[in-house]
Design a protein around this motif. Structure first.
Motif, short mmCIF file in Angstrom:
data_model
loop_
_atom_site.label_atom_id
_atom_site.label_comp_id
_atom_site.label_asym_id
_atom_site.label_seq_id
_atom_site.Cartn_x
_atom_site.Cartn_y
_atom_site.Cartn_z
N THR A 1 -23.48 58.41 16.71
CA THR A 1 -23.99 58.51 18.08
C THR A 1 -24.44 59.93 18.41
N GLU A 2 -24.04 60.91 17.60
CA GLU A 2 -24.46 62.30 17.78
C GLU A 2 -25.89 62.52 17.29
N LEU A 3 -26.45 61.54 16.59
CA LEU A 3 -27.72 61.73 15.89
C LEU A 3 -28.88 61.10 16.66
N GLU A 4 -30.07 61.67 16.46
CA GLU A 4 -31.26 61.27 17.21
C GLU A 4 -31.80 59.92 16.74
N ASP A 5 -32.55 59.27 17.61
CA ASP A 5 -33.24 58.02 17.28
C ASP A 5 -34.30 58.28 16.21
N GLN A 6 -34.48 57.30 15.33
CA GLN A 6 -35.55 57.31 14.33
C GLN A 6 -35.68 58.67 13.63
N TYR A 7 -34.56 59.18 13.16
CA TYR A 7 -34.48 60.54 12.62
C TYR A 7 -34.53 60.59 11.09
N PHE A 8 -34.11 59.50 10.44
CA PHE A 8 -33.89 59.57 8.99
C PHE A 8 -34.93 58.80 8.18
N ASP A 9 -35.32 59.43 7.08
CA ASP A 9 -36.23 58.78 6.12
C ASP A 9 -35.46 57.78 5.25
N VAL A 10 -34.21 58.11 4.95
CA VAL A 10 -33.34 57.23 4.16
C VAL A 10 -31.96 57.20 4.78
N ILE A 11 -31.39 56.02 4.88
CA ILE A 11 -29.97 55.86 5.23
C ILE A 11 -29.34 55.06 4.11
N SER A 12 -28.21 55.55 3.60
CA SER A 12 -27.52 54.84 2.52
C SER A 12 -26.08 54.53 2.92
N MET A 13 -25.63 53.37 2.46
CA MET A 13 -24.23 52.96 2.61
C MET A 13 -23.81 52.36 1.27
N TRP A 14 -23.16 53.18 0.45
CA TRP A 14 -22.74 52.74 -0.88
C TRP A 14 -21.35 52.14 -0.79
N HIS A 15 -21.26 50.85 -0.82
CA HIS A 15 -19.98 50.14 -0.70
C HIS A 15 -19.23 50.55 0.58
N VAL A 16 -19.93 50.45 1.69
CA VAL A 16 -19.37 50.84 2.98
C VAL A 16 -19.50 49.73 4.03
N LEU A 17 -20.59 48.98 4.00
CA LEU A 17 -20.83 47.98 5.04
C LEU A 17 -19.69 46.96 5.14
N THR B 1 -40.91 54.11 9.14
CA THR B 1 -41.34 54.02 7.73
C THR B 1 -40.19 54.29 6.76
N GLY B 2 -38.98 54.34 7.28
CA GLY B 2 -37.83 54.71 6.47
C GLY B 2 -37.31 53.59 5.57
N THR B 3 -36.33 53.95 4.75
CA THR B 3 -35.73 53.01 3.80
C THR B 3 -34.22 52.97 4.01
N LEU B 4 -33.69 51.76 4.11
CA LEU B 4 -32.25 51.55 4.21
C LEU B 4 -31.73 51.00 2.89
N ILE B 5 -30.68 51.64 2.37
CA ILE B 5 -30.10 51.23 1.09
C ILE B 5 -28.65 50.82 1.33
N ILE B 6 -28.35 49.56 1.05
CA ILE B 6 -27.00 49.01 1.24
C ILE B 6 -26.49 48.49 -0.10
N ALA B 7 -25.31 48.94 -0.51
CA ALA B 7 -24.67 48.41 -1.72
C ALA B 7 -23.35 47.76 -1.34
N VAL B 8 -23.18 46.50 -1.77
CA VAL B 8 -21.95 45.76 -1.47
C VAL B 8 -21.58 44.85 -2.64
N PRO B 9 -20.28 44.49 -2.76
CA PRO B 9 -19.89 43.53 -3.78
C PRO B 9 -20.46 42.14 -3.50
N ASN B 10 -20.48 41.32 -4.54
CA ASN B 10 -21.04 39.97 -4.44
C ASN B 10 -19.99 38.94 -4.86
N PHE B 11 -19.49 38.18 -3.88
CA PHE B 11 -18.43 37.22 -4.17
C PHE B 11 -18.92 36.01 -4.95
#
Length: 282
Positions: free
Chosen positions: A139-155, A175-185
């Protein structure tokens, strides 16, 4: 969490900390599993209090930890190559659940402007000592600020899933890219180990995703699933832990065989132990 209209899928145990049992319920509409009961935010921290939670330390005490960090060094290079392939001009990257900061450090050294979010004080301290920039809340961060957001086994660790996805949408550039890594049951190793499968990791994994679940959850926020990539090392790591939970010891040979089998079968059915999801704004 209302599970009255969900069917029971499996009962699993927290092998690493509390030894308590939890139930997994299936959400058919989203094709995902839900951990029940889910610990309150006030009690959640105690379920992370384990020396075996390697991502919050830089420990290399045992052969297993040394192997983990060796594989992690390879994975870091692969992650960097991945983000550069989607955003070759580089820019600003946010890593949510930054752990001890290795990924951000690699990205920073490659020319990225990096910021991390990490709730663990222990991991955060290690990351800060590496010169990585960490903020307390998104919430401290600006809107539409990042080119890439990653969550490596976090979601899978996020208590309020819908709120988190809305926040990712807010922070990402059009135009950014979201990268999500999660396990697959739905992977072979998950089915093979059943209640002993380490990637269920209850109760700190609130959610257990399929490819369908990721696609549908992000579509609600006008985000499109562009690509699904395998995390082939995960089947071996998870199988090692699963062997420990099942038999009390790490059977390296058997775990390697199960991990290899999982990857070979996934070449046909595309259900790897973990997946990386590449998402873009519509």
């Amino acid at each position: 969490m209302d599970i009255s209209n969900k069917k029971h899928f499996l009962t699993v145990k927290d092998y690493s900390v509390s030894k308590e049992t939890f139930d997994l319920y299936q959400d058919d509409a989203l094709d995902m599993l839900i951990t029940f009961p889910q610990p309150s935010l006030a009690n959640l921290g105690k379920y992370y209090e384990s020396e075996d939670y390697i991502s919050h330390t830089d420990n290399k005490r045992s052969l297993f930890e040394k192997l983990y960090h060796f594989i992690k060094s390879i994975a870091l290079k692969n992650k960097l190559n991945l983000i550069n392939s989607f955003q070759p001009n580089k820019g600003k990257i946010l890593d949510i659940g930054a752990g001890t900061g290795e990924f951000l450090l690699v990205a920073k050294n490659d020319g990225w402007q990096t910021i991390g979010i990490e709730p663990s004080e222990r991991a955060k301290s290690i990351a800060l000592n590496k010169g990585v920039s960490i903020v307390e809340l998104t919430t401290e961060l600006e809107d539409q600020y990042f080119d890439v957001i990653s969550m490596w086994h976090v979601l899978e660790h996020v208590p309020d899933l819908n709120k988190q996805i809305k926040e990712l949408k807010r922070l990402l550039k059009p135009t950014g890219t979201l990268i999500i890594a999660v396990p697959n049951f739905k992977s072979f190793d998950a089915k093979h180990y059943g209640k002993f499968w380490a990637a269920y990791d209850v109760p700190i994994h609130f959610w257990h995703f399929s490819k369908t679940a990721i696609k549908l959850l992000f579509e609600k926020e006008q985000m499109k699933l562009e690509k699904v990539l395998p995390m082939k090392f995960d089947s071996f790591y998870v199988s090692l832990l699963s062997e420990k939970y099942k038999s009390g010891k790490m059977n390296f040979v058997k775990a390697f065989f199960i991990g290899l089998t999982s990857n070979l079968l996934a070449k046909k059915n595309l259900e790897y132990s973990s997946h990386i999801y590449i998402l873009k704004n519509k």
